[in-house]
Design an enzyme around this catalytic site. Structure first.
Site, PDB file in Angstrom:
ATOM      1  CG  HIS A 141      -1.675   1.258   1.443  1.00 17.23           C
ATOM      2  ND1 HIS A 141      -2.768   1.599   0.683  1.00 17.23           N
ATOM      3  CD2 HIS A 141      -1.500   2.286   2.322  1.00 17.23           C
ATOM      4  CE1 HIS A 141      -3.239   2.774   1.087  1.00 17.23           C
ATOM      5  NE2 HIS A 141      -2.485   3.211   2.080  1.00 17.23           N
ATOM      6  CD  GLU A 207      -6.147   4.376   4.178  1.00 16.86           C
ATOM      7  OE1 GLU A 207      -5.846   4.342   5.397  1.00 16.86           O
ATOM      8  OE2 GLU A 207      -5.466   4.976   3.321  1.00 16.86           O
ATOM      9  CG  ASP A 241      -7.674   5.453   8.288  1.00 16.59           C
ATOM     10  OD1 ASP A 241      -8.321   6.403   8.766  1.00 16.59           O
ATOM     11  OD2 ASP A 241      -6.523   5.557   7.841  1.00 16.59           O
TER      12      ASP A 241
END
Ligand code: MN
Length: 433
Positions: A141, A207, A241
């Site tokens: 990521h 996320e 998130d």
């Protein structure tokens, strides 16, 4: 520190709570903690999931002994911080006692009135989250995001030495199921030097993360050594998130994410304990060749051997149209929690190494866990290559970022030959305008 498996991990154990047997998330081998209020009303209090039911810990405290009774009493209020503070032995005593009662028919009559159908209960964030820190341990990521935000310089040189993180906002953490209001803010100007537009985020993203709950705290100025770090971890949950990429792109330098992430974070209701996870611990994947070894204070042989979690995470989207048409949610990605470049123990030790005191109920986010394989992208910005390549959902709808009415659903589970599968439940929320 390795947590040994014991009688509570016996794959053949069954419960007289019938729905627990073969339950994909909550068989008797799991027993995750939560805070709930029963259907007939009453104050929020601690509970444990067993199959489709929740066992009321306040109700049964008097029938327990010693540490297990202490644990149940500490869990009788609306927040579990005091229980978490007691550390692993007390939590383990509770697990052992509950497992024994829930697998032995003789207890079924006495416990019946302390069991409530979970779907009829209200659930709450199980602890007071004093502080929330979000890490960035998903190296795939970090590389993907870095190359979108800084094409020339995707991974900064500190990444392989420092578990990168930022202090998040605990006040806006909400339980799974609570709607997320699309944030407005300053967004990156279309041209360098231009005036930033203000308005609702047009690049709202999720996320896929896991949340690590701090149990026992440490004193100010008393760092937690790496070989003791896991004694300070109570368990894990699923964390979303939410991130407004257009706000993030404008504000994140030089001090990191701020309003792009502080408007709302969603957490699943269940704290899956370190004991429940014992069979599923696995080696930390070796670092790619050429990567530096961690500094000494982050190095521990045992931690490298067993410090990772064999947990699989899945993300789905359900649009308003899908729900209207009765369609199943569309799977966006799947990936393993072993995508973490740092172990949970390394995060705890690093967080405290300068003397920072960790408190029971503090939440550490792992950062987005993108697997590095196709189909393992943990956010839409990665799936759509920065919004340039829309994805097509099963019903023909397309998405670059989230639209109002979209629901993001995350689940996670652990399974291994010779053990009962356990799950972490769900972390879901709908975007509203
Ligand atoms: Mn994050």
């Amino acid at each position: 520190m390795t947590i040994e498996t014991d009688f509570t991990h016996d794959a053949n154990a069954t419960s007289w709570v019938e729905s627990a047997n073969g339950h994909p998330h909550f068989p008797v081998q799991n027993l995750p903690l939560c805070v709930f209020s029963p259907p007939k009303g009453g104050e929020p209090r601690g509970g444990v999931a067993i199959g489709d039911m929740i066992l009321d810990l306040a109700d049964i405290a008097d029938s327990l002994e010693l540490d297990a009774a202490t644990a149940a009493r500490l869990a009788s209020g609306p927040k579990l911080n005091d229980l978490l503070q007691r550390g692993p032995e007390t939590m383990r005593a509770l697990r052992h006692a509950l497992f024994t009662m829930l697998t032995d028919d003789d207890h079924s009559k006495a416990l019946e009135s302390a069991l409530h159908k979970a779907e009829d209960c209200d659930l709450y964030v199980p602890v007071t989250v004093g502080d929330y820190t979000d890490f960035y341990t998903g190296i795939h990521h970090a590389e993907n995001i870095g190359s979108l935000f800084r094409p020339d310089n995707p991974l900064l040189p500190n990444y392989k030495y420092v578990p990168i993180g930022y202090h998040g906002r605990s006040s806006s953490i909400r339980l799974s199921g609570k709607d997320v209001k699309r944030p407005s803010g300053q967004k990156k100007p279309a041209e360098d030097g231009g005036k930033p537009p203000f308005g609702p985020s047009a690049r709202l993203d999720y996320e896929m993360e896991m949340g690590i709950w701090i149990g026992k705290g440490n004193g100010l100025g008393q760092p937690i050594p790496i070989d003791k770090a896991e004694e300070h971890i109570a368990g894990i949950s699923i964390l979303n998130d939410w991130s407004a990429r257009d706000i993030q792109a404008w504000e994140y330098q030089p001090l990191g994410p701020f309003l792009a992430k502080n408007f709302h974070s969603t957490i699943s209701p269940w704290i899956v304990t370190m004991d429940a996870l014992a069979p599923f611990r696995t080696e930390q994947p070796p670092r790619p060749q050429g990567d530096p070894a961690p500094l000494d204070y982050l190095s521990d042989e045992e931690d490298q051997k067993t410090g990772a979690f064999g947990v699989t995470m899945d993300v789905f989207i359900s649009t308003a149209k899908m729900r209207e048409d009765g369609d199943e949610p569309h799977q966006l990605s799947t990936g393993p929690m072993t995508a973490m470049y740092w172990t949970a123990a390394q995060l705890v030790t690093h967080h405290s190494v300068g003397g920072c005191n960790m408190m029971p109920g503090d939440l550490l986010g792992t950062g987005t866990l993108t697997s590095g394989e196709e189909g393992g992208e943990g956010s839409l910005i990665e799936l759509t290559q920065g919004g340039k390549k829309p994805i097509t959902l099963a019903n023909g709808e397309t998405r670059t970022f989230l639209e109002d009415g979209d629901e993001v659903i995350m689940t996670a589970y652990a399974e291994k030959e010779g053990f009962a599968r356990i799950g972490l439940g769900e972390c879901r929320a709908v975007i509203t305008g």
